[in-house]
Write an enzyme that holds these catalytic residues in place. Structure first.
Site, PDB file in Angstrom:
ATOM      1  N   SER A 139       0.906  -1.291   0.153  1.00 45.19           N
ATOM      2  CA  SER A 139      -0.459  -0.152   0.679  1.00 45.19           C
ATOM      3  C   SER A 139       0.751   0.845   0.261  1.00 45.19           C
ATOM      4  O   SER A 139       1.706   1.394   0.449  1.00 45.19           O
ATOM      5  CB  SER A 139      -0.716  -0.010   1.266  1.00 45.19           C
ATOM      6  OG  SER A 139      -1.274   1.069   1.306  1.00 45.19           O
ATOM      7  N   TYR A 152      -1.723  -1.235  10.666  1.00 42.97           N
ATOM      8  CA  TYR A 152      -2.059  -1.623   9.125  1.00 42.97           C
ATOM      9  C   TYR A 152      -1.283  -1.574   8.365  1.00 42.97           C
ATOM     10  O   TYR A 152      -0.070  -1.131   7.485  1.00 42.97           O
ATOM     11  CB  TYR A 152      -3.506  -0.642   8.677  1.00 42.97           C
ATOM     12  CG  TYR A 152      -3.429  -0.597   6.674  1.00 42.97           C
ATOM     13  CD1 TYR A 152      -4.176  -2.241   6.667  1.00 42.97           C
ATOM     14  CD2 TYR A 152      -3.106   0.305   6.325  1.00 42.97           C
ATOM     15  CE1 TYR A 152      -4.641  -2.474   5.466  1.00 42.97           C
ATOM     16  CE2 TYR A 152      -2.747   0.020   5.115  1.00 42.97           C
ATOM     17  CZ  TYR A 152      -3.936  -1.166   4.333  1.00 42.97           C
ATOM     18  OH  TYR A 152      -4.208  -1.295   2.423  1.00 42.97           O
TER      19      TYR A 152
END
Ligand SMILES: NC(=O)c1ccc[n+]([C@@H]2O[C@H](COP(=O)([O-])OP(=O)(O)OC[C@H]3O[C@@H](n4cnc5c(N)ncnc54)[C@H](OP(=O)(O)O)[C@@H]3O)[C@@H](O)[C@H]2O)c1
Length: 256
Positions: A139, A152
């Site tokens: 990401s 995350y």
């Protein structure tokens, strides 16, 4: 890499980016196996894409990861591509302490440990194939972290680092290591948290991520930044605080 005639396992392949990849891989004449926890989502995927092979599995459980490998190696011994795509994203406020941290899916187990363990299970099998690939979905938040999703963001930075080491280790073998680095994508990843905090930017469509990913893999581009991540990658090296501040301002960074 030749992106036809492979047998591909996509974790979390029933929805979002994983499902877009499943559609594109099938269109390019690959056999595709998808797994996920929710049987209803796997059934829905199978209705839309009858060729896809579904396997219910919770990759947060180490035994289920071993069973997943066993299922693939026994029934599809020609398997040669693993896409570590399954992921979860939580807002965690560390001002609230341990209960807040523990209340929900374990992002470290699902996003990072499961990808690493599945890699360890599949690599020896892949070394027997003429060509193979491990594809990790990270990401943009692994490059510039978001304040409200600290764990995350850390798992994605960790998976990025792991991808680099693994690529070095597997250099000279038939196994290539790819990393797909998406920007904000319009999926159900955060289970509605973006809507609740009024985030206007819903991101690009998962199909666009898949198209760029497959194009990159076909050209042996091992790190594939998608959309605005191309700018983020270069910009954050030149002006790290500028990008940290931009990402952590406005609707994207407002806790629910
Ligand atoms: N959406 C974004 O903005 C964005 C941006 C950058 C990177 N990514 C990454 O892209 C990947 C795919 O996410 P997405 O955006 O497409 O969201 P998504 O539609 O929610 O996909 C995540 C998939 O992972 C599966 N999954 C989650 N935990 C699992 C577990 N324990 N065992 C098996 N499967 C599990 C989910 O299925 P079940 O819940 O049924 O298990 C779901 O199908 C993730 O790694 C995410 O971090 C997304």
């Amino acid at each position: 890499m030749n992106i036809s005639n492979n047998t591909v396992l996509i974790t979390g392949g029933a929805t979002g980016i994983g499902f877009a990849l499943a559609k594109d891989f099938i269109a390019k004449n690959n056999t595709v196996i998808i797994c996920g926890r929710r049987a209803a989502k796997l059934d829905e995927a199978k209705k839309t894409l009858p060729q896809v092979i579904t396997y219910p599995c919770d990759i947060s459980d180490a035994n289920q990861r071993r069973e997943l490998f066993g299922f693939c190696a026994t029934n599809y011994p020609e398997i040669n591509v693993l896409v570590n795509n399954a992921g979860v994203q939580r807002e965690i406020n560390f001002l609230k302490g341990e209960a807040e941290y523990r209340d929900g899916d374990n992002e470290i187990t699902i996003n990072l440990e499961a990808s690493i363990h599945l890699t360890a299970l599949f690599v020896p099998h892949f070394l027997q194939r003429s060509h193979a690939a491990i594809v990790n979905v990270t990401s943009g938040l692994g490059i510039v972290p978001l304040r409200i999703t600290p764990v995350y963001s850390a798992t994605k930075a960790g998976l990025h680092s792991f991808s680099i080491s693994l690529r070095q280790q597997l250099n000279g073998t038939p196994v290539k290591v790819f990393e797909i680095i998406p920007p904000i994508v319009d999926t159900d990843l955060d289970r509605g948290a973006r809507d609740k905090r009024g985030q206007q930017d819903k991101g690009i469509q998962p199909e666009m991520v898949s198209k760029e990913a497959i194009k990159g893999m076909a050209k042996d581009t091992y790190e594939i930044p998608v959309g605005m991540v191309k700018v983020l990658r270069i910009g954050s090296r030149i002006a790290p605080n500028f990008f940290l501040n931009i990402i952590n301002k406005g609707g994207n960074a407002k806790p629910v």
